[in-house]
Design an enzyme around this catalytic site. Sequence first.
Site, PDB file in Angstrom:
ATOM      1  N   SER A 196      -1.860 -20.254  -0.555  1.00  0.00           N
ATOM      2  CA  SER A 196      -0.674 -20.959  -0.042  1.00  0.00           C
ATOM      3  C   SER A 196       0.200 -19.941   0.662  1.00  0.00           C
ATOM      4  O   SER A 196       0.005 -18.732   0.516  1.00  0.00           O
ATOM      5  CB  SER A 196       0.121 -21.569  -1.197  1.00  0.00           C
ATOM      6  N   ASP A 197       1.161 -20.397   1.445  1.00  0.00           N
ATOM      7  CA  ASP A 197       2.151 -19.434   1.917  1.00  0.00           C
ATOM      8  C   ASP A 197       3.163 -19.233   0.782  1.00  0.00           C
ATOM      9  O   ASP A 197       3.136 -19.931  -0.234  1.00  0.00           O
ATOM     10  CB  ASP A 197       2.818 -19.885   3.220  1.00  0.00           C
ATOM     11  N   TRP A 198       4.017 -18.284   0.984  1.00  0.00           N
ATOM     12  CA  TRP A 198       4.938 -17.847  -0.084  1.00  0.00           C
ATOM     13  C   TRP A 198       5.767 -19.028  -0.615  1.00  0.00           C
ATOM     14  O   TRP A 198       6.642 -19.544   0.089  1.00  0.00           O
ATOM     15  CB  TRP A 198       5.874 -16.776   0.478  1.00  0.00           C
ATOM     16  N   GLY A 199       5.464 -19.418  -1.822  1.00  0.00           N
ATOM     17  CA  GLY A 199       6.263 -20.466  -2.448  1.00  0.00           C
ATOM     18  C   GLY A 199       6.059 -21.846  -1.860  1.00  0.00           C
ATOM     19  O   GLY A 199       6.783 -22.786  -2.202  1.00  0.00           O
TER      20      GLY A 199
END
Length: 750
Positions: free
Chosen positions: A287-290
Amino acid sequence: MKVLNLKRILFGLLLIISCHGVLYAQLSKSDQVRLDELLGKMTLEEKIGQLNQYTGDYEATGPLRQGGDKVDDIKNGRVGSMLNIKGAENTRILQEFAMQSRLKIPLLFGLDVVHGYYTTFPIPLGEAASWDLEAIERSARIAATEASASGVHWTFAPMVDIARDPRWGRVMEGAGEDTWLGAQIAGARVRGFQGKGLGSMDAVMACAKHFAAYGAAVGGRDYNSVDMSERMLRETYLPPFKACVDAGAATFMNSFNDLNGIPATGNVFLQREVLKGEWNFQGFIVSDWGSMGEMIAHGYCKDEKEAAMKSILAGSDMDMESRVYTRELEKLVKEGKVPMSLIDEAVRRVLTKKFEMGLFDDPFRFCNPEREKAALHNTANRAAARDIARKSIVMLKNENQTLPIDLKSKDSKIRTIALIGPLAQSENDMLGFWSISWPDGDIVSLEEGIRSRIPGDVKLLVAKGCEINDKSEAGFDEAIAIAKQADIVILSIGEALDMSGEAKSKGHIRLPGVQEELAQAIHGTGKPVVVIMNAGRPLVFNWVADNMPAILYTWWLGSEAGNAMADVVFGDYNPSGKLPMTFPRDEGQIPLYYNYFNTGRPSFGDHDLLYKSAYIDMPNSPKFPFGYGLSYTTFVYSNLVLSSKTMTAKDKIHVTLNVQNTGKTAGEEVVQLYLRDRFGSVVRPVKELKDFRKPMLLPGETKRIEFDIDAEKLSFYNNDLQWVAEPGEFDLMIGSSSSDIRLQESFELK
Ligand code: NOJ
């Protein structure tokens, strides 16, 4: 929509079952057995641990979620990967903790090695301006040799988002606006990072990001929504990602945006149907950050539990810093809301890469401080960085042959040079956003580059004039004074390294601070001025463009920036860069790109306004078009010959032409081939780049340039989303830029 989504999830599940056998086909038989045995021993908690990625302390690109003890989690098999840890020693320390876990599964270390590691290369948009695929691949290769020697297994690059909006700060990270060029560059970068293949000592896993359509954020505002037709998505935004799969990219990262109302992280269509399904992608998706947790703010998930569920159902394999997998997946499996097969699929994907990287044979194989030391201080890497840095420079203007500044010939009149501007002495700004070696990277400033070049009897006077971004004009007098003493002025202006990049969207993309006023003041001295513009995006700088005789657009060029700029300024290198993005005249024109649709009321020229598709207060035309860039020499195109004026979908037309260097300097020219499908079952762009060549020509030399046109180059997605080449008339245009077409022909597909 809900029904559709459920259908998509079921479709995805079927795919997993059918893909199961091929997922780890890359592995040797014995590693497949080891993987199966390992999986059989893992508890659910340990499996979920493999899908969990924490950041180290180096740099955060989102809110940090504290809580828990990371070391304790690693020792207990609750972490599969760490990001933002670098260095042979640091990675060894953490890997040793992983070796204390019950099953001793090694960690993967990921980092944003975007344009170099220790040796910093030009920002990716700058490299794209080189139109030199070999040099771009070399740059990624070198970044990988350095990063891998420093314990890094995995880079979060290449970023392959097509971007038509320079307000979006992340344009600096990609290859610009063109899909075809973007796909070539995407493949080159993946090949460069992964070298001879995962498992070789100097390969890092590539990560194609951000899947998908992140570059089309509404209004150029970072993280914003995207709404587009599936045809536009497939035709314009997806091909660079497909090129990454074809080049063997080990991983993908999804994106922050929602696409047509579904966040990419929870998007079954994107991840399960297209990427893991149609394209048969064998790696894993981080995933991307968060971004898993952010699906709550999107309004797509009511809590972390739903976020975890929708992420795993949609095919997101690893959770970067949301921590929703560690908190919620176990419960979801136990409640029967997430099938165990999905967890196993994701874990299998992650472990497969760890096996391929050789980490199960030796988890410390990339943790060798001696190797690290040797790899990071490598003069050949510096030479390569200088080479691509000068190739990335685009000369936008050169009236009266102001450039190159002649210091060599006997009759050179240059005795004093004034170097002015807030970027003239700057080192860190030369690196640009997403640079890693800062602040100890040994960076060559423009002043150093110039000083190392000028003979002892030429004087260099230096004044800052103003800061990059404040309103004070207190330094103008000193700058004007040295300009008056000089025979020529070099004016170094533009953006600081943190003005383009993630979360750096701008409504105005003008020169920051009082830099334009400084330019006007220096122009007032009447001295010839060479403007050097460092920036991470296309800027709007009309006054400078209209009034200054010579302009070099130099992006952020990396460790060797000063030397590369000096090479061009003094004529040791003949500029050959061409713009990979259209430069607008005004923010009001954005999005502005060369491959637009004609509309039913096309405007022919900037004065053709009445009831035409045009603005009444500004022209349609860009300030500088896609593909544009000048040279110290001139090229004449002639003799366009097509092997036939008709073709079928099964054969090809062979195209030849001559390009001659008619000037006195050797140089390279980017010969661009554009096609237009005149009439289609859906409307087609006015032109599309489909190929290019970049020959080097000595003065007077003529080279024969050859291209092949095949059905693939003529194909597009029709209204039923079929990839087709439709019979009919096509225009073939050969140009030196998208708006400087030198030769033209037409042909027919039967
Ligand atoms: C967020 C960015 O969008 C992504 O490109 C990057 O790889 C991660 N942060 C990790 O730094």
